[in-house]
Design a protein around this motif. Structure first.
Motif, PDB file in Angstrom:
ATOM      1  N   LEU A 281      -6.517  -5.969  -1.388  1.00 33.89           N
ATOM      2  CA  LEU A 281      -7.554  -6.224  -0.386  1.00 33.89           C
ATOM      3  C   LEU A 281      -8.372  -4.961  -0.130  1.00 33.89           C
ATOM      4  CD1 LEU A 281      -8.664  -8.380   1.574  1.00 33.89           C
ATOM      5  CD2 LEU A 281      -7.079  -7.482   3.301  1.00 33.89           C
TER       6      LEU A 281
ATOM      7  N   ASP B  41       2.281  -3.143   0.585  1.00 34.62           N
ATOM      8  CA  ASP B  41       2.338  -4.439  -0.094  1.00 34.62           C
ATOM      9  C   ASP B  41       1.154  -4.581  -1.049  1.00 34.62           C
ATOM     10  OD1 ASP B  41       1.300  -7.504   0.043  1.00 34.62           O
ATOM     11  OD2 ASP B  41       3.499  -7.419   0.082  1.00 34.62           O
ATOM     12  N   GLU B  42       1.398  -5.146  -2.227  1.00 33.97           N
ATOM     13  CA  GLU B  42       0.348  -5.206  -3.242  1.00 33.97           C
ATOM     14  C   GLU B  42      -0.837  -6.067  -2.816  1.00 33.97           C
ATOM     15  OE1 GLU B  42       1.762  -6.702  -6.937  1.00 33.97           O
ATOM     16  OE2 GLU B  42       2.353  -8.655  -6.152  1.00 33.97           O
ATOM     17  N   ASN B  43      -0.628  -7.029  -1.932  1.00 33.22           N
ATOM     18  CA  ASN B  43      -1.745  -7.844  -1.448  1.00 33.22           C
ATOM     19  C   ASN B  43      -2.672  -7.022  -0.556  1.00 33.22           C
ATOM     20  OD1 ASN B  43      -1.069 -10.455  -2.619  1.00 33.22           O
ATOM     21  ND2 ASN B  43       0.710 -10.415  -1.246  1.00 33.22           N
TER      22      ASN B  43
ATOM     23  N   TYR C 162      -5.994  -7.192 -11.963  1.00 30.10           N
ATOM     24  CA  TYR C 162      -7.315  -7.527 -11.407  1.00 30.10           C
ATOM     25  C   TYR C 162      -8.382  -6.532 -11.872  1.00 30.10           C
ATOM     26  CZ  TYR C 162     -10.955  -8.919  -8.166  1.00 30.10           C
ATOM     27  OH  TYR C 162     -12.146  -9.355  -7.641  1.00 30.10           O
TER      28      TYR C 162
ATOM     29  N   SER D 273       1.089  -1.354  -9.148  1.00 29.15           N
ATOM     30  CA  SER D 273       1.192  -2.760  -8.772  1.00 29.15           C
ATOM     31  C   SER D 273       0.620  -3.657  -9.868  1.00 29.15           C
ATOM     32  CB  SER D 273       0.422  -3.017  -7.466  1.00 29.15           C
ATOM     33  OG  SER D 273       0.134  -4.396  -7.318  1.00 29.15           O
TER      34      SER D 273
ATOM     35  N   LYS E  91     -10.514  -4.433  -3.626  1.00 34.20           N
ATOM     36  CA  LYS E  91     -11.194  -5.545  -4.301  1.00 34.20           C
ATOM     37  C   LYS E  91     -12.714  -5.439  -4.252  1.00 34.20           C
ATOM     38  CE  LYS E  91     -11.269 -10.587  -4.512  1.00 34.20           C
ATOM     39  NZ  LYS E  91     -12.724 -10.745  -4.411  1.00 34.20           N
TER      40      LYS E  91
ATOM     41  N   LYS F 242      -0.240  -6.762  -9.894  1.00 35.83           N
ATOM     42  CA  LYS F 242      -1.307  -7.631  -9.403  1.00 35.83           C
ATOM     43  C   LYS F 242      -2.636  -6.881  -9.314  1.00 35.83           C
ATOM     44  CE  LYS F 242      -2.231 -11.075  -5.792  1.00 35.83           C
ATOM     45  NZ  LYS F 242      -1.643 -11.756  -4.600  1.00 35.83           N
TER      46      LYS F 242
END
Length: 379
Positions: free
Chosen positions: A178, A172-174, A210, A204, A181, A206
């Motif tokens: 994480l 999952d991209e979240n 970032y 991804s 980051k 997202k």
């Protein structure tokens, strides 16, 4: 009088050192390099015309024996000639039928001079399941590893948080964001991006958005820009994009990969993805044939041997075969003991047209490449 056979890597430099007339150096250089171009499914009429035109200027077209009597409507052929021959034929065939006009437009691309500086892309993985454990790191190690890579000679550092080894599962991209980051924030805070270029190994949107906002400049996309959102973000930041070829996906890519012709199929893939990238305003493109991504050992070897073919697109070529299983298929070797095989593949790749080498062992590659360049700088 004495004679000896020479090997010339830089013809212009050689003729300059010989004291040749400046006006003739370019002409001599174009006559010094021989090219061999495989032409598939050529109309027999085109084959007969091209053969006569090639012979008239001192080049050659190898064709099946039945061509002169049009035994088959379409044939394969091999065009053999110097850079000068190809340029001359590019002009002559523009007015000819049977598809020769289209061939003429591409002949110059195959002999166009390209002089890209070789760059080392070091690999860092912010995940626990990357196939080579020494490339993994946590945030406490990150600054040390980045500084060491810079000191060892890296031009680019490629950071990823998701494994793409055969059989790996998408994340999952979240979770991906994480994982990465904190190190991205550290890179931005310490301004490491002023010392070396950073690449994100991700598809991804997202995550990519970032990191590009934190000083990263390159998107290394194993899916080759399949996602339009990635294209939009790349255009927004004017990022360099690595378009890689992969058959299927990491879960299935090594389950009996098959191609009718691996060179032509990847060539068509690059053509389509380049057009897509350009339609989004992406200008800075790198091509990666994707060694080990949906390929057998034979496919990988064919791509490495014929890598120069893909230079006709006019973009830099990236090769990343670092410690990959193809080495083990040639000579059974553990991942930890594949540095020698890796260097052999990467040095041959540079010889065949690659200018960006993605690797785990930056220091060893820096030394090997410098020695390789020293040998090839002598005329």
């Amino acid at each position: 009088m004495q004679t000896y056979k020479i090997s010339i890597s830089d013809t212009k430099k050689f003729y300059e050192s010989l004291g040749c007339d400046s006006g003739g150096i370019s002409i001599l250089s174009k006559k010094s390099k021989l090219h061999t171009l495989y032409i598939k499914n050529m109309h027999v009429g085109a084959a007969n015309i091209l053969k006569q035109d090639a012979l008239s200027i001192g080049a050659e077209l190898a064709v099946p024996s039945g061509v002169i009597i049009a035994q088959d409507k379409y044939v394969d052929a091999v065009l053999i000639g110097t850079t000068k021959h190809f340029e001359t034929l590019a002009r002559k065939e523009l007015a000819q039928p049977f598809g020769l006009k289209e061939l003429a437009k591409s002949l110059k691309d195959y002999v166009k001079e390209q002089n890209y500086k070789t760059k080392i892309m070091g690999v860092l993985n912010a995940n626990e399941d990357s196939f080579f454990k020494n490339s993994r790191f946590d945030n406490s190690q990150a600054s040390f590893l980045i500084e060491k890579m810079i000191e060892d000679g890296a031009n680019i550092i490629d950071i990823g948080a998701v494994s793409s080894k055969p059989g790996s599962i998408a994340v999952d991209e979240n979770i991906e964001l994480l994982r990465i980051k904190d190190i991205v924030d550290t890179i931005y805070k310490n301004k490491y991006y002023e010392k070396v270029d950073f690449s994100i190994d991700s598809y991804s949107p997202k995550v990519i958005d970032y990191v590009l906002n934190k000083g990263f400049k390159i998107i290394n996309d194993i899916t080759g820009l399949q996602n339009d959102e990635v294209c939009k973000i790349a255009s927004k930041y004017n990022a360099q994009v690595v378009i890689m070829h992969m058959q299927n996906n990491p879960q299935t890519m090594q389950k009996e990969p098959f191609y009718e012709n691996v060179i032509l199929e990847i060539n068509e893939y690059f053509k389509n993805q380049i057009q897509k990238a350009q339609s989004f305003g992406i200008k800075d493109i790198v091509l990666d044939v994707g060694i080990g991504f949906g390929k057998t050992l034979e496919h990988n070897l064919l791509l490495l041997k014929n890598l120069e073919h893909f230079k006709h697109f006019g973009y830099e070529l990236l090769i990343g075969a670092s410690r990959k299983s193809m080495i083990n298929e040639i000579i059974p070797t553990s991942i930890e003991d594949r540095l020698s095989g890796t260097l052999a593949i990467h040095l041959q790749s540079i010889k065949n047209g690659a200018s960006i080498i993605r690797c785990h062992d930056v220091k060893e590659h820096y030394q090997a490449i410098k020695v390789f360049e020293a040998i090839n700088s002598i005329n």
